[in-house]
Motif scaffolding. Structure first.
Motif, PDB file in Angstrom:
ATOM      1  N   ALA A   1       0.832  -1.208   0.000  1.00  0.00           N
ATOM      2  CA  ALA A   1       0.000   0.000   0.000  1.00  0.00           C
ATOM      3  C   ALA A   1       0.863   1.253   0.000  1.00  0.00           C
ATOM      4  N   LEU A   2       1.966   1.196   0.764  1.00  0.00           N
ATOM      5  CA  LEU A   2       2.874   2.350   0.808  1.00  0.00           C
ATOM      6  C   LEU A   2       3.516   2.583  -0.555  1.00  0.00           C
ATOM      7  N   ARG A   3       3.920   1.502  -1.232  1.00  0.00           N
ATOM      8  CA  ARG A   3       4.520   1.648  -2.568  1.00  0.00           C
ATOM      9  C   ARG A   3       3.519   2.229  -3.559  1.00  0.00           C
ATOM     10  N   ARG A   4       2.258   1.770  -3.486  1.00  0.00           N
ATOM     11  CA  ARG A   4       1.241   2.300  -4.404  1.00  0.00           C
ATOM     12  C   ARG A   4       1.028   3.790  -4.149  1.00  0.00           C
TER      13      ARG A   4
ATOM     14  N   ALA B   1      -0.874  11.928  -5.317  1.00  0.00           N
ATOM     15  CA  ALA B   1      -1.045  12.403  -3.940  1.00  0.00           C
ATOM     16  C   ALA B   1       0.289  12.432  -3.200  1.00  0.00           C
ATOM     17  N   TYR B   2       1.152  11.467  -3.505  1.00  0.00           N
ATOM     18  CA  TYR B   2       2.455  11.439  -2.836  1.00  0.00           C
ATOM     19  C   TYR B   2       3.309  12.617  -3.283  1.00  0.00           C
ATOM     20  N   ARG B   3       3.277  12.937  -4.575  1.00  0.00           N
ATOM     21  CA  ARG B   3       4.081  14.055  -5.061  1.00  0.00           C
ATOM     22  C   ARG B   3       3.645  15.356  -4.403  1.00  0.00           C
ATOM     23  N   GLU B   4       2.346  15.526  -4.232  1.00  0.00           N
ATOM     24  CA  GLU B   4       1.840  16.722  -3.545  1.00  0.00           C
ATOM     25  C   GLU B   4       2.269  16.707  -2.073  1.00  0.00           C
ATOM     26  N   TRP B   5       2.174  15.529  -1.445  1.00  0.00           N
ATOM     27  CA  TRP B   5       2.573  15.400  -0.037  1.00  0.00           C
ATOM     28  C   TRP B   5       4.064  15.678   0.126  1.00  0.00           C
ATOM     29  N   ARG B   6       4.886  15.134  -0.754  1.00  0.00           N
ATOM     30  CA  ARG B   6       6.329  15.334  -0.646  1.00  0.00           C
ATOM     31  C   ARG B   6       6.695  16.803  -0.843  1.00  0.00           C
ATOM     32  N   ALA B   7       6.019  17.481  -1.751  1.00  0.00           N
ATOM     33  CA  ALA B   7       6.263  18.915  -1.938  1.00  0.00           C
ATOM     34  C   ALA B   7       5.963  19.682  -0.653  1.00  0.00           C
TER      35      ALA B   7
ATOM     36  N   GLY C   1       0.739  17.550  12.041  1.00  0.00           N
ATOM     37  CA  GLY C   1       1.478  16.298  11.999  1.00  0.00           C
ATOM     38  C   GLY C   1       1.122  15.459  10.779  1.00  0.00           C
ATOM     39  N   TYR C   2       1.416  14.165  10.892  1.00  0.00           N
ATOM     40  CA  TYR C   2       1.219  13.238   9.778  1.00  0.00           C
ATOM     41  C   TYR C   2       0.156  12.202  10.136  1.00  0.00           C
ATOM     42  N   ASP C   3      -0.433  11.617   9.106  1.00  0.00           N
ATOM     43  CA  ASP C   3      -1.548  10.707   9.311  1.00  0.00           C
ATOM     44  C   ASP C   3      -1.107   9.311   9.748  1.00  0.00           C
ATOM     45  N   THR C   4       0.076   8.890   9.327  1.00  0.00           N
ATOM     46  CA  THR C   4       0.531   7.536   9.648  1.00  0.00           C
ATOM     47  C   THR C   4       1.984   7.562  10.098  1.00  0.00           C
ATOM     48  N   ARG C   5       2.385   6.447  10.718  1.00  0.00           N
ATOM     49  CA  ARG C   5       3.778   6.316  11.135  1.00  0.00           C
ATOM     50  C   ARG C   5       4.710   6.261   9.929  1.00  0.00           C
ATOM     51  N   ASP C   6       4.253   5.658   8.841  1.00  0.00           N
ATOM     52  CA  ASP C   6       5.062   5.596   7.627  1.00  0.00           C
ATOM     53  C   ASP C   6       5.356   6.998   7.097  1.00  0.00           C
ATOM     54  N   GLN C   7       4.349   7.863   7.105  1.00  0.00           N
ATOM     55  CA  GLN C   7       4.556   9.227   6.635  1.00  0.00           C
ATOM     56  C   GLN C   7       5.562   9.966   7.527  1.00  0.00           C
ATOM     57  N   LEU C   8       5.462   9.749   8.827  1.00  0.00           N
ATOM     58  CA  LEU C   8       6.395  10.398   9.751  1.00  0.00           C
ATOM     59  C   LEU C   8       7.827   9.953   9.482  1.00  0.00           C
ATOM     60  N   GLU C   9       8.016   8.657   9.246  1.00  0.00           N
ATOM     61  CA  GLU C   9       9.363   8.148   8.979  1.00  0.00           C
ATOM     62  C   GLU C   9       9.898   8.671   7.649  1.00  0.00           C
ATOM     63  N   LEU C  10       9.031   8.741   6.644  1.00  0.00           N
ATOM     64  CA  LEU C  10       9.461   9.297   5.362  1.00  0.00           C
ATOM     65  C   LEU C  10       9.839  10.773   5.497  1.00  0.00           C
ATOM     66  N   ALA C  11       9.034  11.523   6.247  1.00  0.00           N
ATOM     67  CA  ALA C  11       9.326  12.944   6.451  1.00  0.00           C
ATOM     68  C   ALA C  11      10.647  13.130   7.185  1.00  0.00           C
ATOM     69  N   ALA C  12      10.907  12.263   8.178  1.00  0.00           N
ATOM     70  CA  ALA C  12      12.174  12.336   8.907  1.00  0.00           C
ATOM     71  C   ALA C  12      13.355  12.076   7.974  1.00  0.00           C
ATOM     72  N   ALA C  13      13.189  11.104   7.069  1.00  0.00           N
ATOM     73  CA  ALA C  13      14.265  10.799   6.108  1.00  0.00           C
ATOM     74  C   ALA C  13      14.495  11.970   5.159  1.00  0.00           C
ATOM     75  N   ILE C  14      13.407  12.600   4.705  1.00  0.00           N
ATOM     76  CA  ILE C  14      13.536  13.757   3.823  1.00  0.00           C
ATOM     77  C   ILE C  14      14.224  14.902   4.562  1.00  0.00           C
ATOM     78  N   GLY C  15      13.850  15.110   5.814  1.00  0.00           N
ATOM     79  CA  GLY C  15      14.485  16.157   6.611  1.00  0.00           C
ATOM     80  C   GLY C  15      15.961  15.900   6.818  1.00  0.00           C
ATOM     81  N   ASP C  16      16.321  14.629   7.065  1.00  0.00           N
ATOM     82  CA  ASP C  16      17.739  14.281   7.223  1.00  0.00           C
ATOM     83  C   ASP C  16      18.523  14.597   5.947  1.00  0.00           C
ATOM     84  N   ARG C  17      17.920  14.272   4.803  1.00  0.00           N
ATOM     85  CA  ARG C  17      18.608  14.539   3.530  1.00  0.00           C
ATOM     86  C   ARG C  17      18.797  16.032   3.316  1.00  0.00           C
ATOM     87  N   ILE C  18      17.761  16.817   3.626  1.00  0.00           N
ATOM     88  CA  ILE C  18      17.858  18.272   3.445  1.00  0.00           C
ATOM     89  C   ILE C  18      18.929  18.862   4.359  1.00  0.00           C
ATOM     90  N   ARG C  19      18.971  18.420   5.604  1.00  0.00           N
ATOM     91  CA  ARG C  19      19.969  18.953   6.541  1.00  0.00           C
ATOM     92  C   ARG C  19      21.381  18.523   6.149  1.00  0.00           C
TER      93      ARG C  19
END
Length: 447
Positions: free
Chosen positions: A16-19, A25-31, A419-437
């Motif tokens: 489900a996460l891969r889909r 929706a993911y591209r909008e969320w990632r932006a 915040g985020y709706d799921t734990r998966d979203q939170l982990e993805l956001a943390a990874a994106i933040g790590d990359r940006i920093r």
């Protein structure tokens, strides 16, 4: 008759996460995540922004936007803590070398880097260098015993928590005593000294391993008009250092123990004073690279402590609500005892004004982590207003409107969620933040 049980498909979270990651929706969320630099608790808004000029709407934006949570605590949101630390760096550095409205001549003023510590409330495990700890053993760096009492049964937890709760008042009395000591060094009264000099400071609180704060401060003396005026010629760094030591050893705050016994609260005996006055006036023209580097490092050293918590628990930034919260904290025995003592003292009427239960998660410390005197340098409000002004000018320029135009800005936003709706979203956001920093740090090192 044979009953046949209908089989149900098993939920595959990864599929489900891969889909979702392949969907628009993911591209909008990632932006959205990238717009807040990987903030872990973003505020999602919907509404509109309009710029009005001459009674007409000359620019507008509608839809959904994300805003950062704005915390200063790295344990809560590393991305927003980085922003806070950057602002803290500018605030400290401006008072050392000038900028942000502070003249560069401020580098000539006598300046000290001062560290004031808490007194001892009992021997603790430590790493004294070439000698073993007083317990007779050697403790490596990061050992869980470091900072904890050698004998918890005799450690003065009540005194430690009450000192922590009054440390802000102790600092305030120190600044008053310091101004008196500086004035006395010049044969002046405090009232008379206002026509000759002004004492300014910026200080940050840092938790030690034993759970008590100590204060790092830049202390500077200017002329009567602040950074724009020179101090008296008799007021050297040595004179200022003597005044600091005198004031720190003289002040105390009085309180009582639960049984009514008096408890005088003072600074610890370890008072560190370093002269950081610019010795080469070429620094004003950028000629003294060593001094510029030293000021930059010192500002960074102080600013980083503004984003730290107690180190006591994974949830050190959340208030304790009940005894059950304390019982389930994942903390050391020493920090649990500090929290428990603050909670118990907070239930006594004689300490009601200290609000110790409100600050039990901070081990009784009630002050701000970063404070400064008015004339030291710029303010967080100024820095944030400058950032907002730049963003507004950019938006107007994109819309073809001169930045100096008389424009009325109207914001109308409603909160969709935090915040985020799921734990998966939170982990993805943390990874994106790590990359940006990481990318930002790489650019910084390259520069």
């Amino acid at each position: 008759m044979v009953l046949v049980r209908e089989s149900r498909p098993v939920y595959d979270g990864e599929a489900a996460l891969r889909r979702w990651m392949r969907s628009p929706a993911y591209r909008e969320w990632r932006a959205g995540v990238e717009s807040v630099r990987g903030c872990l608790h973003p505020i999602r808004l919907v509404g509109k922004w309009e710029a009005h000029a001459a009674g007409q709407v000359v620019a507008s934006r509608r839809g959904r936007v994300w805003a950062t949570c704005g915390t200063r605590r790295a344990a809560v949101c590393p991305s927003c803590a980085d922003r806070y630390a950057a602002d803290a760096w500018h605030l400290i550095h401006a008072g050392l070398s000038g900028s942000k409205g502070v003249p560069a001549t401020v580098a000539r003023s006598p300046r000290l880097f001062v560290t004031l510590t808490a007194p001892s409330f009992g021997p603790v495990h430590s790493r004294p260098g070439k000698r073993p700890c007083s317990c007779g053993r050697w403790h490596p760096e990061g050992h869980p015993l470091l900072g904890s009492p050698i004998d918890p049964d005799t450690y003065d937890y009540v005194g430690a928590v009450l000192w922590q709760a009054h440390s802000g008042a102790l600092w305030h009395r120190f600044t008053i005593a310091l101004r008196r000591a500086v004035a006395a060094a010049g044969g002046l009264t405090v009232r008379e000294s206002g026509a000759h000099l002004r004492v300014s400071y910026a200080k940050v609180a840092e938790y030690q391993a034993r759970g008590l704060v100590h204060f790092h401060a830049v202390i500077r003396v200017d002329g009567p008009d602040g950074p724009a005026s020179p101090p008296p010629v008799w007021l050297t760094a040595d004179v200022l250092a003597d005044a600091v030591r005198s004031a720190a050893s003289a002040v105390e705050v009085g309180t009582t123990r639960p049984d009514g016994a008096p408890l005088p609260l003072r600074w610890g005996t370890q008072i560190d004073v370093k002269d950081i006055t610019a010795t080469n006036v070429d620094v004003l023209d950028g000629g003294d690279d060593d001094q510029a580097v030293a000021d930059t490092k010192l500002a960074g050293y102080i600013a980083k402590y503004a984003t730290k918590g107690t180190g006591a628990t994974d949830t050190a930034d959340r208030r304790i609500r009940s005894q059950l919260d304390i019982d389930h904290l994942q903390v050391s025995d020493h920090h649990r005892a500090m929290i428990q003592t603050a909670w118990d003292l907070g239930g006594l009427d004689q300490y009601a004004d200290l609000k110790l239960r409100h600050w039990a998660h901070m081990l009784g410390f009630r002050g701000h982590f970063l404070t400064k005197s008015r004339a030291y340098s710029t303010t967080f409000k100024y820095l944030r207003a400058e950032r907002q002004r730049h963003q507004l000018e950019t938006a107007l320029t994109d819309a073809g409107i001169p930045a100096d135009a008389d424009v009325l800005v109207v914001n109308d936003w409603q909160v969709l969620g935090i915040g985020y709706d799921t734990r998966d979203q939170l982990e993805l956001a943390a990874a994106i933040g790590d990359r940006i920093r990481a990318a930002r740090q790489k650019r910084k090192e390259h520069r």
